[in-house]
Write a protein that holds these residues in place. Structure first.
Motif, PDB file in Angstrom:
ATOM      1  N   SER A  15       0.838  -4.662   6.802  1.00  0.00           N
ATOM      2  CA  SER A  15       0.082  -3.512   6.307  1.00  0.00           C
ATOM      3  C   SER A  15      -0.976  -3.143   7.339  1.00  0.00           C
ATOM      4  O   SER A  15      -1.502  -4.009   8.046  1.00  0.00           O
ATOM      5  CB  SER A  15      -0.577  -3.847   4.959  1.00  0.00           C
ATOM      6  OG  SER A  15      -1.538  -2.860   4.606  1.00  0.00           O
ATOM      7  N   THR A  75       0.853  -1.196   0.000  1.00  0.00           N
ATOM      8  CA  THR A  75       0.000   0.000   0.000  1.00  0.00           C
ATOM      9  C   THR A  75       0.882   1.237   0.000  1.00  0.00           C
ATOM     10  O   THR A  75       1.857   1.317   0.754  1.00  0.00           O
ATOM     11  CB  THR A  75      -0.905   0.003   1.253  1.00  0.00           C
ATOM     12  OG1 THR A  75      -1.636  -1.205   1.294  1.00  0.00           O
ATOM     13  CG2 THR A  75      -1.859   1.176   1.228  1.00  0.00           C
ATOM     14  N   GLN A  76       0.530   2.201  -0.833  1.00  0.00           N
ATOM     15  CA  GLN A  76       1.284   3.446  -0.841  1.00  0.00           C
ATOM     16  C   GLN A  76       0.951   4.266   0.397  1.00  0.00           C
ATOM     17  O   GLN A  76      -0.216   4.502   0.717  1.00  0.00           O
ATOM     18  CB  GLN A  76       0.954   4.263  -2.100  1.00  0.00           C
ATOM     19  CG  GLN A  76       1.622   3.722  -3.357  1.00  0.00           C
ATOM     20  CD  GLN A  76       1.355   4.633  -4.535  1.00  0.00           C
ATOM     21  OE1 GLN A  76       0.300   4.575  -5.143  1.00  0.00           O
ATOM     22  NE2 GLN A  76       2.316   5.499  -4.826  1.00  0.00           N
ATOM     23  N   VAL A  77       2.007   4.660   1.093  1.00  0.00           N
ATOM     24  CA  VAL A  77       1.880   5.486   2.294  1.00  0.00           C
ATOM     25  C   VAL A  77       2.843   6.657   2.157  1.00  0.00           C
ATOM     26  O   VAL A  77       3.947   6.494   1.639  1.00  0.00           O
ATOM     27  CB  VAL A  77       2.218   4.680   3.568  1.00  0.00           C
ATOM     28  CG1 VAL A  77       2.014   5.529   4.817  1.00  0.00           C
ATOM     29  CG2 VAL A  77       1.383   3.424   3.653  1.00  0.00           C
ATOM     30  N   ARG A  78       2.418   7.827   2.608  1.00  0.00           N
ATOM     31  CA  ARG A  78       3.318   8.972   2.598  1.00  0.00           C
ATOM     32  C   ARG A  78       3.167   9.740   3.902  1.00  0.00           C
ATOM     33  O   ARG A  78       2.142   9.643   4.583  1.00  0.00           O
ATOM     34  CB  ARG A  78       3.052   9.870   1.397  1.00  0.00           C
ATOM     35  CG  ARG A  78       1.715  10.593   1.443  1.00  0.00           C
ATOM     36  CD  ARG A  78       1.493  11.391   0.180  1.00  0.00           C
ATOM     37  NE  ARG A  78       0.223  12.154   0.227  1.00  0.00           N
ATOM     38  CZ  ARG A  78      -0.267  12.855  -0.787  1.00  0.00           C
ATOM     39  NH1 ARG A  78       0.402  12.894  -1.947  1.00  0.00           N
ATOM     40  NH2 ARG A  78      -1.405  13.513  -0.662  1.00  0.00           N
ATOM     41  N   LEU A 132       6.890   2.037   5.173  1.00  0.00           N
ATOM     42  CA  LEU A 132       7.691   3.071   4.503  1.00  0.00           C
ATOM     43  C   LEU A 132       9.157   2.667   4.360  1.00  0.00           C
ATOM     44  O   LEU A 132       9.959   3.430   3.820  1.00  0.00           O
ATOM     45  CB  LEU A 132       7.603   4.379   5.295  1.00  0.00           C
ATOM     46  CG  LEU A 132       6.240   5.085   5.244  1.00  0.00           C
ATOM     47  CD1 LEU A 132       6.138   6.125   6.335  1.00  0.00           C
ATOM     48  CD2 LEU A 132       6.043   5.725   3.876  1.00  0.00           C
ATOM     49  N   ILE A 166       3.224   1.375  10.192  1.00  0.00           N
ATOM     50  CA  ILE A 166       3.322   2.388   9.129  1.00  0.00           C
ATOM     51  C   ILE A 166       4.780   2.657   8.790  1.00  0.00           C
ATOM     52  O   ILE A 166       5.155   2.754   7.603  1.00  0.00           O
ATOM     53  CB  ILE A 166       2.598   3.668   9.567  1.00  0.00           C
ATOM     54  CG1 ILE A 166       1.086   3.397   9.636  1.00  0.00           C
ATOM     55  CG2 ILE A 166       2.883   4.814   8.611  1.00  0.00           C
ATOM     56  CD1 ILE A 166       0.284   4.515  10.261  1.00  0.00           C
ATOM     57  N   TRP A 202      -6.016  10.025  -1.844  1.00  0.00           N
ATOM     58  CA  TRP A 202      -5.282   9.997  -0.576  1.00  0.00           C
ATOM     59  C   TRP A 202      -6.246  10.221   0.585  1.00  0.00           C
ATOM     60  O   TRP A 202      -7.113  11.084   0.543  1.00  0.00           O
ATOM     61  CB  TRP A 202      -4.186  11.060  -0.557  1.00  0.00           C
ATOM     62  CG  TRP A 202      -3.044  10.726  -1.484  1.00  0.00           C
ATOM     63  CD1 TRP A 202      -2.837  11.213  -2.737  1.00  0.00           C
ATOM     64  CD2 TRP A 202      -1.976   9.828  -1.213  1.00  0.00           C
ATOM     65  NE1 TRP A 202      -1.703  10.668  -3.298  1.00  0.00           N
ATOM     66  CE2 TRP A 202      -1.136   9.801  -2.365  1.00  0.00           C
ATOM     67  CE3 TRP A 202      -1.620   9.032  -0.132  1.00  0.00           C
ATOM     68  CZ2 TRP A 202       0.016   9.040  -2.450  1.00  0.00           C
ATOM     69  CZ3 TRP A 202      -0.463   8.264  -0.215  1.00  0.00           C
ATOM     70  CH2 TRP A 202       0.334   8.267  -1.364  1.00  0.00           C
ATOM     71  N   THR A 249      -6.602  10.193   5.151  1.00  0.00           N
ATOM     72  CA  THR A 249      -5.875  10.333   6.412  1.00  0.00           C
ATOM     73  C   THR A 249      -6.353   9.263   7.403  1.00  0.00           C
ATOM     74  O   THR A 249      -7.261   8.490   7.128  1.00  0.00           O
ATOM     75  CB  THR A 249      -6.079  11.722   7.030  1.00  0.00           C
ATOM     76  OG1 THR A 249      -7.464  11.890   7.344  1.00  0.00           O
ATOM     77  CG2 THR A 249      -5.627  12.815   6.072  1.00  0.00           C
ATOM     78  N   VAL A 307       0.158  10.949   8.455  1.00  0.00           N
ATOM     79  CA  VAL A 307       0.019   9.700   7.704  1.00  0.00           C
ATOM     80  C   VAL A 307      -1.101   9.858   6.673  1.00  0.00           C
ATOM     81  O   VAL A 307      -2.227  10.242   7.004  1.00  0.00           O
ATOM     82  CB  VAL A 307      -0.309   8.515   8.638  1.00  0.00           C
ATOM     83  CG1 VAL A 307      -0.502   7.233   7.828  1.00  0.00           C
ATOM     84  CG2 VAL A 307       0.798   8.330   9.674  1.00  0.00           C
ATOM     85  N   GLU A 308      -0.771   9.534   5.408  1.00  0.00           N
ATOM     86  CA  GLU A 308      -1.787   9.511   4.356  1.00  0.00           C
ATOM     87  C   GLU A 308      -1.647   8.213   3.567  1.00  0.00           C
ATOM     88  O   GLU A 308      -0.536   7.770   3.261  1.00  0.00           O
ATOM     89  CB  GLU A 308      -1.654  10.725   3.431  1.00  0.00           C
ATOM     90  CG  GLU A 308      -1.951  12.028   4.153  1.00  0.00           C
ATOM     91  CD  GLU A 308      -2.086  13.219   3.199  1.00  0.00           C
ATOM     92  OE1 GLU A 308      -1.854  13.037   1.990  1.00  0.00           O
ATOM     93  OE2 GLU A 308      -2.425  14.321   3.671  1.00  0.00           O
ATOM     94  N   ILE A 309      -2.793   7.595   3.251  1.00  0.00           N
ATOM     95  CA  ILE A 309      -2.845   6.294   2.593  1.00  0.00           C
ATOM     96  C   ILE A 309      -3.510   6.474   1.227  1.00  0.00           C
ATOM     97  O   ILE A 309      -4.561   7.123   1.120  1.00  0.00           O
ATOM     98  CB  ILE A 309      -3.679   5.282   3.419  1.00  0.00           C
ATOM     99  CG1 ILE A 309      -3.245   5.284   4.888  1.00  0.00           C
ATOM    100  CG2 ILE A 309      -3.599   3.893   2.809  1.00  0.00           C
ATOM    101  CD1 ILE A 309      -1.874   4.767   5.132  1.00  0.00           C
TER     102      ILE A 309
END
Length: 477
Positions: A347, A265-268, A310, A306, A290, A292, A282-284
């Motif tokens: 995840s 899963t893309q996380v930033r 990353l 998380i 995207w 929160t 944290v944003e998914i």
């Protein structure tokens, strides 16, 4: 002379001590009750020679010790021994037993029916001492009679139960209870059966084959990502088959593969400068947008998962709450609420939560994390997100990893750090060398495959001394 003797008693003075004495003289008698006289010559003149036991004098003409040794006279007959050898046999105080008075009859404790009463007496008035025991029974019994006890009586029969079948023959039941009235404690229980059965609806049935009901709803998928299984069921009840009918053909269960999307899963992390890449809100990325995460129940275990997604080490992740790194935009939605991870998930989609998009939060509760940077890894040299050359942040700088000793266990740990499954991880050197400005920071890495980070494995930090970038290792996850 003989005729005259017969006419005289032993108390006649003319007979006392005379030469023609028959019987015993009065002065030689031991007891006044001994007044026998003999009517013939040479009769038993020893008839009244024994003394009373209370005088405790042994008979002079008897060798008591010898008689007891030969004939056990002391124990064979207490009565005789007390007359002959009372002193030797210790029978000077011989006593015959006598009964005490009877006790009162025991109470008749029943209220109905028959019972037995008893009374007793003891051989203690006086108790026997080498004499005769009391004769007779020590107890007596008699029957006391009350009115007859009530016995149990059956209630009326209940109605017949519903027949379980409509044709082909079934069994119905009815019952009764022994409570009309119930038996008293001394009465008898009702005789007969408490239950009856009968055959019902025994007319022949037409043949009915079974039919399937509609399929039920699919149950919950066994996993949230990576491919799971869900099931649904039906029953052979539409209609149910008769006794001679056929059951439904086919299976009562179906399975379906579900949630086949990758667990990657893309996380930033947002809300800080580019140099602070290890911390932020944290944003998914989910469903092409995207989202929160709400901070309700958000803790360091959630932060660790998380951080692992990353590429940072899981240990040392710190949870931040109340929009510590600022609020998400009004266009962004909140994906998770009441997130509850154990810390070992790959995840956050594998963690417990209220449900995707289900929450009672605002962006003032957006969650953030601070991840430790030492040990973060990334993939380089490839356009694919799941494969590339391994680069690790170590002691304040990014560096590559030498392939000396690097095998399947090491690749499994690297893929796990990136949020992928450990299984099917492959080590490779096909993604080219790093630039000369990138140091080789790890060498001789040896992992079992279960570690959380490459830094938890055994390794050497002297890669620049015996490796070149032609030996930079990569992974396919």
């Amino acid at each position: 002379m003989q005729l005259d003797t017969m006419k005289k008693m032993c108390t006649d003075a003319s007979l006392q001590g005379g030469a023609g004495l028959i019987g015993r003289a009065l002065d030689l008698r031991q007891a006044p009750s001994c007044n026998e006289c003999c009517s013939i010559n040479r009769c038993n003149d020893q008839l009244c020679t024994h003394r009373q036991a209370s005088e405790c004098i042994d008979e002079e003409t008897v060798d008591c010790a010898k008689m007891n040794s030969l004939f056990h006279i002391c124990s064979a007959n207490y009565k005789h021994a007390s007359q002959v050898c009372p002193r030797f046999c210790g029978l000077c105080n011989i006593t015959d037993g006598n009964w005490s008075d009877w006790t009162v009859w025991s109470a008749c404790i029943i209220t109905c029916g028959n019972a037995t009463q008893a009374r007793t007496r003891t051989c203690t008035n006086p108790a026997p001492f080498h004499g005769k025991d009391c004769e007779g029974a020590p107890s007596e019994h008699k029957v006391c009679v009350r009115v007859p006890c009530p016995n149990g009586v059956w209630s009326v029969w209940s109605g017949w139960s519903t027949c379980p079948v409509t044709c082909g023959g079934g069994i119905s039941h009815r019952g009764r209870q022994c409570n009309h009235p119930p038996p008293s404690p001394y009465g008898t229980y009702c005789t007969g059966d408490a239950d009856q059965t009968q055959i019902c609806n025994n007319a022949p049935c037409g043949v009915v084959n079974g039919g399937w009901s509609r399929w039920g709803s699919w149950d919950t998928c066994s996993v949230t990502c990576g491919g799971g299984v869900q099931r649904r069921h039906r029953s052979c009840t539409n209609p149910s088959p008769s006794t001679l009918g056929h059951s439904c053909a086919g299976t009562d269960e179906q399975t379906n593969i579900c949630n086949t999307g990758s667990c990657y899963t893309q996380v930033r992390l947002i809300g800080t400068s580019n140099t602070m890449y290890n911390q932020g809100r944290v944003e998914i990325f989910y469903n092409n947008s995207w989202w929160t995460v709400c901070d309700d129940s958000f803790d360091d275990n959630d932060a660790g998962v998380i951080c692992g997604m990353l590429g940072f080490p899981r240990n040392g992740g710190v949870a931040k709450t109340e929009a510590y790194f600022g609020q998400g935009s009004s266009q962004e939605r909140i994906l998770f609420d009441e997130l509850a991870c154990h810390g070992n998930e790959q995840s956050i989609f594998q963690c417990h939560h209220n449900g995707l998009g289900i929450h009672n939060c605002g962006h003032g509760e957006d969650a953030g994390v601070i991840c430790t940077t030492n040990g973060k890894i990334r993939l380089a040299g490839s356009d694919s997100y799941h494969e590339g050359r391994i680069e690790i942040f170590f002691n304040g700088r990014w560096g590559s990893v030498c392939d000396d000793g690097f095998g399947a266990g090491d690749a499994q740990v690297a893929c796990h750090m990136l949020g992928f499954q450990r299984t099917d991880a492959v080590a490779t050197d096909r993604f080219g060398p790093a630039s000369s400005s990138v140091p080789i920071v790890l060498d001789d890495v040896v992992c079992s495959g279960t570690e959380s980070s490459l830094l938890d494995c055994r390794y050497s930090t002297h890669g620049d001394e015996d490796c070149s970038h032609g030996e930079d290792v990569g992974v396919i996850c």
